[in-house]
Design an enzyme around this catalytic site. Structure first.
Site, short mmCIF file in Angstrom:
data_model
loop_
_atom_site.label_atom_id
_atom_site.label_comp_id
_atom_site.label_asym_id
_atom_site.label_seq_id
_atom_site.Cartn_x
_atom_site.Cartn_y
_atom_site.Cartn_z
N LYS A 124 -6.42 -9.69 -4.75
CA LYS A 124 -7.64 -10.09 -4.05
C LYS A 124 -8.74 -9.06 -4.35
O LYS A 124 -8.44 -7.92 -4.69
CB LYS A 124 -7.38 -10.20 -2.55
N LYS A 170 0.82 -1.22 0.00
CA LYS A 170 0.00 0.00 0.00
C LYS A 170 0.85 1.27 0.00
O LYS A 170 0.41 2.30 -0.50
CB LYS A 170 -0.98 0.00 1.19
N LYS A 209 -12.21 -3.60 -1.31
CA LYS A 209 -13.07 -2.42 -1.28
C LYS A 209 -12.37 -1.21 -1.82
O LYS A 209 -12.96 -0.35 -2.45
CB LYS A 209 -13.47 -2.11 0.17
P1 ATP Z 1 -9.63 -2.47 1.90
O1 ATP Z 1 -9.31 -2.66 0.43
O2 ATP Z 1 -10.13 -1.09 2.24
O3 ATP Z 1 -8.53 -2.94 2.80
P2 ATP Z 1 -10.90 -4.98 2.14
O4 ATP Z 1 -11.76 -5.40 1.01
O5 ATP Z 1 -9.55 -5.56 2.20
O6 ATP Z 1 -10.89 -3.41 2.15
P3 ATP Z 1 -11.19 -5.08 5.00
O7 ATP Z 1 -12.18 -4.22 5.70
O8 ATP Z 1 -9.76 -4.66 5.00
O9 ATP Z 1 -11.71 -5.28 3.48
O10 ATP Z 1 -11.28 -6.55 5.57
C1 ATP Z 1 -12.42 -7.09 6.22
C2 ATP Z 1 -12.32 -8.59 6.31
O11 ATP Z 1 -12.56 -9.18 5.02
C3 ATP Z 1 -10.94 -9.10 6.74
O12 ATP Z 1 -11.13 -10.21 7.58
C4 ATP Z 1 -10.30 -9.54 5.45
O13 ATP Z 1 -9.33 -10.54 5.67
C5 ATP Z 1 -11.49 -10.08 4.68
N1 ATP Z 1 -11.27 -10.00 3.23
C6 ATP Z 1 -11.01 -8.87 2.53
N2 ATP Z 1 -10.88 -9.14 1.22
C7 ATP Z 1 -11.06 -10.48 1.08
C8 ATP Z 1 -11.05 -11.37 -0.04
N3 ATP Z 1 -10.82 -10.91 -1.27
N4 ATP Z 1 -11.28 -12.70 0.18
C9 ATP Z 1 -11.51 -13.16 1.44
N5 ATP Z 1 -11.52 -12.36 2.54
C10 ATP Z 1 -11.31 -11.05 2.38
MG MG Z 2 -8.11 -4.89 3.67
#
Ligand code: ATP
Ligand code: MG
Length: 335
Positions: free
Chosen positions: A201, A117, A204
């Site tokens: 992955k 990041k 968000k």
């Molecule tokens: P950001 O990109 O803002 O970091 P994010 O999509 O990674 O958002 P988080 O809020 O950081 O979401 O993570 C929330 C939960 O969802 C965590 O437990 C993370 O491990 C899980 N998670 C996030 N993305 C994935 C994915 N692609 N597959 C499975 N689990 C996920």
């Molecule tokens: Mg995340």
């Protein structure tokens, strides 16, 4: 005693990665754990500003409320799960400071997520929040003496750091004070990939929305995103993660969505064309999301009700947090 704790950032709507990696396992926990096991689910708004103040204040506020609505719409029960806003519990930040004295800079700089990041910034402009993000995550868990942490696979290194910190604190101040938190990650669906780039992955914060399907996407948007999902030049459908990552990701998402086993889904899809795979995926996702969208719609029209839920749960969370923080301050000599 068992305490289950997890967090999600209000950086957008939850997507299928969040749903299968973390929300669905949480629903299982909510259903199966004995009623005296505390469940804390934190909407981590302080984490959401770790990349700098890039989300305008009003948007962040709305995002937080919307995340609460989405989680409840997905089945999280705010009577059973203490669903709260992280910043409503300032004890977490004080814990964060205390933990900082046990954490080295070098370890934080080595973490893959920081390395990844921080490349989005020029060298002199990396916010310190991004660096200490995992420390705040540890504080999230320690402030409630969390023992079990359901997360996706991308959080493994942070869980490791958290364990080292618990160990360091206990060795310095009091043996077995903080439980060593156990990561709960299902083998299947722990890493759902982007529909546009299966090396990444689903996220968000990915600026392109086309790689992810959010739980509040309309039927038409789901269809559009599935149709435009990346595929490859081989015309058949087969599961081969290293040579056909995009097709394999879609097969995995289909398996997760229909709650069929991966093997069953692989054989079912073996006679399909790419279009059939995408159409079946669209149907399955829309079937899963239909009732979620409806409930979300209900709550989105009742912001007051959501605020009350968050306020009430915040008070509940804070009561538990105060107790642990007081014990911690005594050990460190801060009171
Ligand atoms: P950001 O990109 O803002 O970091 P994010 O999509 O990674 O958002 P988080 O809020 O950081 O979401 O993570 C929330 C939960 O969802 C965590 O437990 C993370 O491990 C899980 N998670 C996030 N993305 C994935 C994915 N692609 N597959 C499975 N689990 C996920
Ligand atoms: Mg995340």
């Amino acid at each position: 005693p068992k305490v289950v704790l997890a967090g999600i950032q209000p950086t957008g709507s939850p997507h299928l990665g969040n749903y299968f990696g973390f929300i669905e396992p949480w629903l299982d926990i909510q259903k199966n754990e004995a009623s005296d096991v505390p469940l804390y689910l934190s909407i981590v708004d302080q984490h959401a500003i770790s990349m700098g103040p890039i989300i305008p204040a009003e948007k962040l506020r709305l995002n937080t409320r919307k995340m609460a609505a989405s989680l409840i719409a997905c089945g999280i029960d705010p009577k059973r799960t203490t669903l709260f806003r992280q910043s409503d519990v300032p004890e977490i930040s004080q814990m964060n400071w205390i933990l900082g004295s046990l954490q080295t800079l070098a370890q934080l700089q080595r973490l893959p997520q920081f390395k990844d990041k921080s490349t989005k910034f020029s060298r002199g402009s990396i916010p310190i929040g991004l660096l200490i993000y995992p420390l705040l995550q540890a504080a999230d868990v320690f402030t409630f003496k969390g023992t079990h942490v359901p997360v996706g696979e991308d959080q493994s290194q942070h869980m490791n750091l958290m364990n080292n910190l618990a160990f360091a604190f206990n060795s310095t101040y009091k043996l077995e004070f903080f439980p060593l938190p156990k990561q709960i990650t299902r083998q299947a669906h722990a890493r759902i990939r982007s529909l546009r780039d299966p090396r990444q992955k689903m996220s968000k914060s990915d600026p392109s929305v086309r790689g992810r399907i959010d739980v509040d996407d309309s039927e038409a948007v789901v269809m559009e995103k599935c149709r435009k999902a990346m595929s490859d030049t081989i015309t058949t459908v087969s599961y081969d993660k290293s040579n056909r990552p995009a097709i394999s990701n879609m097969i995995e998402i289909l398996a997760a969505t229909t709650r069929r086993s991966l093997d069953e889904t692989i054989s079912l899809s073996s006679t399909w064309t790419h279009t059939e795979l995408k159409d079946n995926l669209t149907t399955a996702i829309n079937r899963l999301l239909g009732p979620i969208r409806e409930r979300l719609n209900y709550y989105e029209q009742r912001p007051q009700e959501l605020e009350e839920i968050l306020a009430e749960n915040g008070v509940r969370a804070r009561m538990a947090a105060k107790k642990v923080l007081l014990e911690t301050r005594e050990l460190v000599g801060l009171c």
